[in-house]
Design an enzyme around this catalytic site. Structure first.
Site, PDB file in Angstrom:
ATOM      1  N   CYS A   1       0.833  -1.206   0.000  1.00 25.25           N
ATOM      2  CA  CYS A   1       0.000   0.000   0.000  1.00 25.25           C
ATOM      3  C   CYS A   1       0.866   1.255   0.000  1.00 25.25           C
ATOM      4  O   CYS A   1       0.535   2.245  -0.665  1.00 25.25           O
ATOM      5  CB  CYS A   1      -0.925   0.016   1.217  1.00 25.25           C
ATOM      6  SG  CYS A   1      -2.341  -1.096   1.125  1.00 25.25           S
TER       7      CYS A   1
ATOM      8  N   CYS B   1      -6.808  -7.240  -3.042  1.00 24.07           N
ATOM      9  CA  CYS B   1      -7.250  -6.973  -1.669  1.00 24.07           C
ATOM     10  C   CYS B   1      -8.702  -6.524  -1.584  1.00 24.07           C
ATOM     11  O   CYS B   1      -9.120  -5.924  -0.593  1.00 24.07           O
ATOM     12  CB  CYS B   1      -6.327  -5.927  -1.029  1.00 24.07           C
ATOM     13  SG  CYS B   1      -4.593  -6.450  -0.952  1.00 24.07           S
TER      14      CYS B   1
ATOM     15  N   CYS C   1      -5.693   1.880   3.862  1.00 23.63           N
ATOM     16  CA  CYS C   1      -4.482   1.703   3.059  1.00 23.63           C
ATOM     17  C   CYS C   1      -3.317   2.539   3.578  1.00 23.63           C
ATOM     18  O   CYS C   1      -2.157   2.214   3.312  1.00 23.63           O
ATOM     19  CB  CYS C   1      -4.752   2.050   1.600  1.00 23.63           C
ATOM     20  SG  CYS C   1      -5.164   3.790   1.311  1.00 23.63           S
TER      21      CYS C   1
END
Length: 247
Positions: A134, A217, A241
């Protein structure tokens, strides 16, 4: 549509932490009871004219804030983080909304290719270190994109729960100020914006996706699920994130 390159992005400084904190207190005293377009308009045209941007995932609810922003200023810079892991449908949806809403200033930010080659050469980092993935694909690109801006608009809402339960309309984001025009909106308020403006829905919403991020995800959720973000990082101790933690 003007899609800016990374080398075209404005540069410059921003406020100190103390200045940002004081500014938020002042803004909350004057605008803290506003929401939607009533909050967007003074932020864009008076308080941060030329120094404010917006982030959008072009996900399931994104069209609501994009529509309000377009009515205030269709040329407001809008940052879109292309992580290189997004659904193709998200890119198609982005193009559809940009055309329908007349948005003219989309800034597409991508991960640093050299950093990806060094830290995620096979594109599978999400399976071993999702936080670092991320960071490489969203947080670091956004840090670059925010250079030169003192404030940014987000589409976060309290009804998403978790860390967003007590989301204020205006808050500090390190040395910048973050404005959340939809913080107090309910699901039915978002639906009203879609209905009254004839906004299209993200094509994956009909397939059971309530919140849409990167492909690896993001999962479908069971019918009747009320947790909007249940399909994000499902089964992991992760709900954000990280882009809303950056300084």
């Amino acid at each position: 549509m003007n899609v800016m390159r990374e080398e075209d992005i404005l540069t410059g400084g921003s406020m100190s932490l103390e200045e940002a904190t004081d500014r938020v207190a002042s803004l909350m005293s004057r605008y803290g009871n506003l929401q939607g377009a009533a909050l967007i308009e003074p932020m864009v045209h008076e308080e941060f004219n030329g120094k404010i941007t917006m982030t959008s995932s072009f996900g399931t609810e994104a069209a609501a804030l994009l529509a309000l922003v377009a009515e205030v200023d269709a040329n407001l810079p809008i940052i879109f983080l292309d992580t290189r892991k997004l659904f193709g449908e998200t890119h198609t949806y982005r193009e559809q909304l940009v055309d329908q809403l007349g948005l003219t200033n989309i800034k597409i930010m991508r991960p640093d290719e050299n950093k990806l080659k060094a830290d995620d050469p096979d594109g599978m980092l999400f399976a071993s270190d999702v936080a670092k993935c991320c960071y490489l694909r969203k947080v670091e690109p956004l840090q670059r994109a925010l250079t030169g801006y003192d404030a940014w608009l987000t589409g976060r809402k309290r009804f998403h729960g978790g860390e967003r339960d007590a989301l204020p309309a205006i808050e500090t984001a390190g040395t910048r100020i973050k404005i959340n025009p939809l913080a107090g909106y309910k699901p039915e308020d978002i639906d009203d914006i879609f209905e009254h403006r004839a906004l299209p829905r993200h094509p994956l919403q009909a397939e059971g996706f309530l919140s849409i991020g990167c492909m690896p995800c993001t999962d479908r959720v069971d019918p009747g699920t009320t947790d909007v973000r249940a399909g994000r990082w499902a089964g992991q101790d992760k709900t954000e994130c990280g882009i809303h933690y950056i300084i």
